[in-house]
Motif scaffolding. Structure first.
Motif, short mmCIF file in Angstrom:
data_model
loop_
_atom_site.label_atom_id
_atom_site.label_comp_id
_atom_site.label_asym_id
_atom_site.label_seq_id
_atom_site.Cartn_x
_atom_site.Cartn_y
_atom_site.Cartn_z
N ASN A 67 88.20 23.55 33.93
CA ASN A 67 86.80 22.92 34.73
C ASN A 67 86.47 23.71 35.79
O ASN A 67 85.22 24.15 35.82
CB ASN A 67 86.90 21.44 35.01
N LEU B 96 85.38 27.02 34.16
CA LEU B 96 84.23 26.63 33.40
C LEU B 96 82.93 26.67 34.28
O LEU B 96 81.82 27.22 34.22
CB LEU B 96 84.10 25.42 32.73
N THR B 97 83.12 25.90 35.59
CA THR B 97 82.09 25.87 36.47
C THR B 97 81.43 27.28 36.78
O THR B 97 80.51 27.30 37.31
CB THR B 97 82.50 25.01 37.53
N ILE C 151 79.32 28.69 34.00
CA ILE C 151 78.07 27.97 34.27
C ILE C 151 76.97 28.51 35.35
O ILE C 151 76.06 28.80 34.93
CB ILE C 151 78.41 26.50 34.38
N ASP D 55 77.50 23.03 27.68
CA ASP D 55 77.36 21.58 28.02
C ASP D 55 78.22 20.71 27.49
O ASP D 55 78.78 19.57 28.09
CB ASP D 55 75.84 21.17 27.45
N ASN E 126 81.52 21.17 29.34
CA ASN E 126 81.20 20.57 30.71
C ASN E 126 81.43 19.12 30.62
O ASN E 126 82.20 18.52 31.41
CB ASN E 126 79.95 20.83 31.30
N THR E 127 80.93 18.39 29.40
CA THR E 127 81.19 17.08 29.23
C THR E 127 82.52 16.78 28.97
O THR E 127 83.06 15.80 29.48
CB THR E 127 80.23 16.37 28.26
N GLY F 294 84.56 17.00 32.30
CA GLY F 294 84.11 16.24 32.96
C GLY F 294 84.69 14.80 32.99
O GLY F 294 85.31 14.09 33.98
#
Length: 751
Positions: free
Chosen positions: A404, A407-408, A411, A441, A444-445, A448
């Motif tokens: 993550n 990934l952040t 993004i 998205d 990310n979902t 998260g």
């Protein structure tokens, strides 16, 4: 805006700078008196009710002081019009927005079609009212167009063939659409084009619409937004969002309100400084808590790898569009994407190991299955987690955190590229950009929610003592879903307490709050409602009121016949049928409430063919159609019997001859196999408290009152309620349940 003397008085509330002037208690009292006076003058037969005045006074003071009101308001006190009148001066003079949140569609319909039009017609013609729904209730013209284009059926261009780009992941909900469904999609598409259908899927009256809604409704992850969509200007969702932004009163449901509390980007927008009225408020706690549940599917790691690979292919295609990369953003994006893909490859092993471990050990870990257990659900106990599983969960959490993080960064670099800010992109480029953001998205979902879910497991395992584990309130369960292509595990978690979260996201954000229902009070008080929401632990002042119905219930009776037998036995279906046959001899309009579909179908099977012709079963039709058919039968002088479960035990408003008999087949105790309920039971028992007294009995009382309340909806209503559960006569708890029933409380002649 307002009329006559009311208009003059309200205009005086503006100072020279046109700034709202705070109300004093005397100001409000005068305004409310004039509102009532206007209604009496404008509506022949309108009657001033003391109980309604109590609601207005309590709500008005809570709104004036930016406080909280919790109001137990029995049937017949006029609570909906009461809180609307209480909020009206603040809406019209202080520019406050009123959000009314309900649980049932029936109450939303009543507000939209009856109560608010009364206010508009007689007091404030200029107020703007809108209804807010979840995104899946709105029609998406682009999804419909794409589906029809794929099947060469777009109206006006029968030969068009526009196959989906291989880089664009197919819309799974549309993948298996049949010919009949495609024909219906075309009809919806045409109806929207000629403006005979508004775009609110709940209002579409085309036969079979429920079967294709998931092919046509708005999907947030597939939306290119207004600017980049050919249908953006006509999009029902965005048009409604614009209307809601300008609205004075918005009608929503608890589910949407709970989501909006954490996400200001819903159609409802931000709740900041709003007046929020939670009607049917006894549902608020459970709906809000359900919205905080998180889930993680370790088997989805293969899909994550595929998405990472798809992002690489997409970026390669996007780099061929000169307008998108006018600076070094391409290099930065490529570097960030490569880092994320490497992170997925190096960290996914831990996730796969967790999935394999559950596949090989689920039955052993879960242990014996109890009488009330679901064989595919494993609720983790209050004991420390099995060591190997605990270690695998910790490793998986760390892997998710690492992926993550990368990934952040991806993004962030994607946002810097500002793809959507470039004008004059062709359709193919727009679709590539939309797919790029959709995949980000989705990822990310996934990460998260997975992190939130597994953090609860790790936090629980960090508790060193039984007391700490009990007090943590962390609920963990794993669901096994056996599919044709393999077994999927859903790792789930939640928290028992929502007090802190509800305070931060709702209580502290809203300007003022009103909670009202006919069943806020349980076991004789409001504590059971107030405590779990933390309404008594806020900087806002809390006002409570218990407003009793004006009905005398002389025209209604309640009976709980004494008979031998256990309501859980197979013979109980025959008992229900016997009492139903007796009731048909006395009544033409009957509601039979069951505790399960299984029980409902058992009784239906026993009925004669003649009796079956009079029965309308829940879910055989939509609720609206079910009620229409029932009323039509009664109007025609026929007998009509409604068979329903929980969905008809509240929110059903059939007055006078449309309902004269309610049969309740069993006491409505909650299902014992629901994970959250089971965990709460274990917590209470571990603390030496009775789960039955603290949890099951209050839920049963609330549902029983709601079920009984289906009979008396107005002063002209009459009939009988029959409870076919002998435990109410023979058990120790029976007396407390009977004491809560209005007919018994206020009608000494009740049986």
């Amino acid at each position: 805006m307002m009329h006559n003397s009311v208009d003059i008085l309200f205009n005086e509330a503006q100072n020279e700078q046109n700034e709202p002037v705070p109300f004093t208690p005397a100001d409000l009292k005068q305004r409310y008196a004039l509102l009532y006076q206007s209604l009496v003058q404008a509506m022949p037969g309108f009657r001033v009710r003391e109980q309604q005045e109590q609601i207005i006074e309590c709500c008005g003071e809570a709104i004036r002081t930016h406080g909280i009101a919790a109001i137990q308001a029995d049937t017949g006190v006029g609570k909906t019009l009461g809180y609307l009148l209480a909020a009206l001066p603040f809406v019209t003079e202080q520019n406050k927005r009123l959000v009314v949140s309900t649980k049932t569609v029936a109450l939303q319909t009543q507000l939209i079609e009856k109560d608010i039009p009364t206010v508009q017609a007689n007091l404030a013609s200029d107020i703007k009212v809108e209804i807010a729904k979840g995104v899946n209730r709105y029609y998406c013209p682009k999804r419909a167009h794409d589906l029809l284009a794929k099947t060469e059926k777009v109206s006006g261009n029968k030969t068009q063939k526009n196959l989906l780009d291989e880089l664009i992941e197919e819309d799974e909900l549309q993948a298996n659409a049949g010919d009949d469904q495609i024909i219906l999609v075309q009809k919806v598409y045409d109806a929207f084009a000629d403006k005979s259908f508004s775009g609110d899927l709940d209002t579409c009256e085309l036969p079979g619409i429920t079967g294709i809604q998931n092919m046509l409704n708005r999907q947030s992850d597939r939306c290119p937004k207004v600017k980049n969509c050919d249908f953006g200007e006509s999009c029902p969702y965005f048009k409604q969002r614009e209307a809601i932004e300008k609205a004075d009163i918005v009608i929503a449901n608890h589910s949407l309100t709970s989501i909006a509390a954490s996400n200001p980007h819903t159609v409802l927008g931000s709740l900041a400084d709003d007046i929020i009225v939670f009607d049917e408020a006894h549902h608020v706690h459970d709906v809000y808590r359900d919205s905080l549940q998180s889930s993680f599917l370790p088997s989805e790691m293969e899909s994550v790898r595929n998405k990472a690979d798809k992002l690489r292919k997409l970026l390669s295609n996007l780099e061929q569009v000169p307008a998108l990369f006018s600076n070094s953003s391409s290099d930065n994006l490529t570097t960030a994407l490569n880092k994320f893909r490497d992170s997925v490859e190096s960290n996914s092993t831990d996730v796969v190991e967790l999935d394999s471990y559950l596949l090989n050990n689920f039955n052993t870990l879960r242990g014996n299955v109890g009488e009330y257990d679901n064989t595919e659900h494993w609720l983790l106990s209050l004991n420390p987690t099995e060591k190997s599983l605990s270690q695998l969960i910790q490793a998986t959490l760390q892997a998710l955190v690492t992926m993550n993080r990368d990934l952040t960064l991806l993004i962030k670099n994607s946002e810097n590229a500002k793809f959507f800010e470039h004008d004059n992109l062709d359709q193919r480029s727009k679709r590539l950009v939309t797919e790029w953001h959709r995949l980000l998205d989705k990822l990310n979902t996934y990460f998260g929610e997975g992190i939130v879910c597994l953090q609860r497991y790790v936090e629980f395992d960090e508790c060193l003592t039984n007391t700490q584990r009990i007090d943590s309130g962390l609920v963990r369960w794993i669901v096994r879903d056996i599919k044709k292509h393999g077994t999927v595990f859903h790792i789930k978690s939640n928290s028992v307490s929502i007090r802190e979260h509800f305070k931060e996201r709702v209580i502290d954000v809203a300007g003022s709050l009103v909670f009202t229902s006919a069943t806020l009070k349980v076991l004789g008080g409001l504590e059971y409602f107030v405590e779990p929401l933390g309404l008594n632990d806020s900087d806002k002042s809390l006002m409570t009121a218990d407003i009793v119905s004006p009905f005398d219930y002389q025209a209604a009776c309640f009976s709980a016949p004494l008979f031998h037998g256990n309501p859980k036995s197979a013979n109980h279906a025959e008992t229900v049928l016997s009492f139903l046959q007796q009731s048909v001899n006395r009544h033409k309009s009957i509601l039979v409430l069951f505790m399960s579909y299984r029980q409902m179908n058992e009784v239906f099977t026993l009925c004669s063919h003649a009796l079956k012709r009079n029965i309308l079963r829940q879910d055989d039709f939509s609720k609206r159609e079910l009620i229409e058919r029932h009323k039509n039968r009664i109007d025609a002088g026929e007998t009509s019997i409604l068979f329903g479960v929980d969905g008809l035990s509240e929110g059903l408003d059939l007055q006078q001859h449309y309902l004269t008999c309610v049969l309740i087949t069993k006491l409505p105790f909650p299902a014992l196999n629901e994970p959250m309920f089971k965990h709460l039971s274990c917590m209470l028992e571990a603390k030496g408290q009775s789960s039955f007294v603290q949890q099951s009995l209050p839920i049963c009382e609330r549902k029983l009152i709601q079920s009984v309340g289906r009979l008396i909806r107005s002063e002209q209503d009459y009939g009988e309620v029959i409870l076919l559960d002998p435990r109410v006569n023979t058990s120790r708890y029976g007396k407390s349940l009977l004491a809560a029933i209005p007919m018994i409380q206020r009608n000494s002649s009740a049986i």
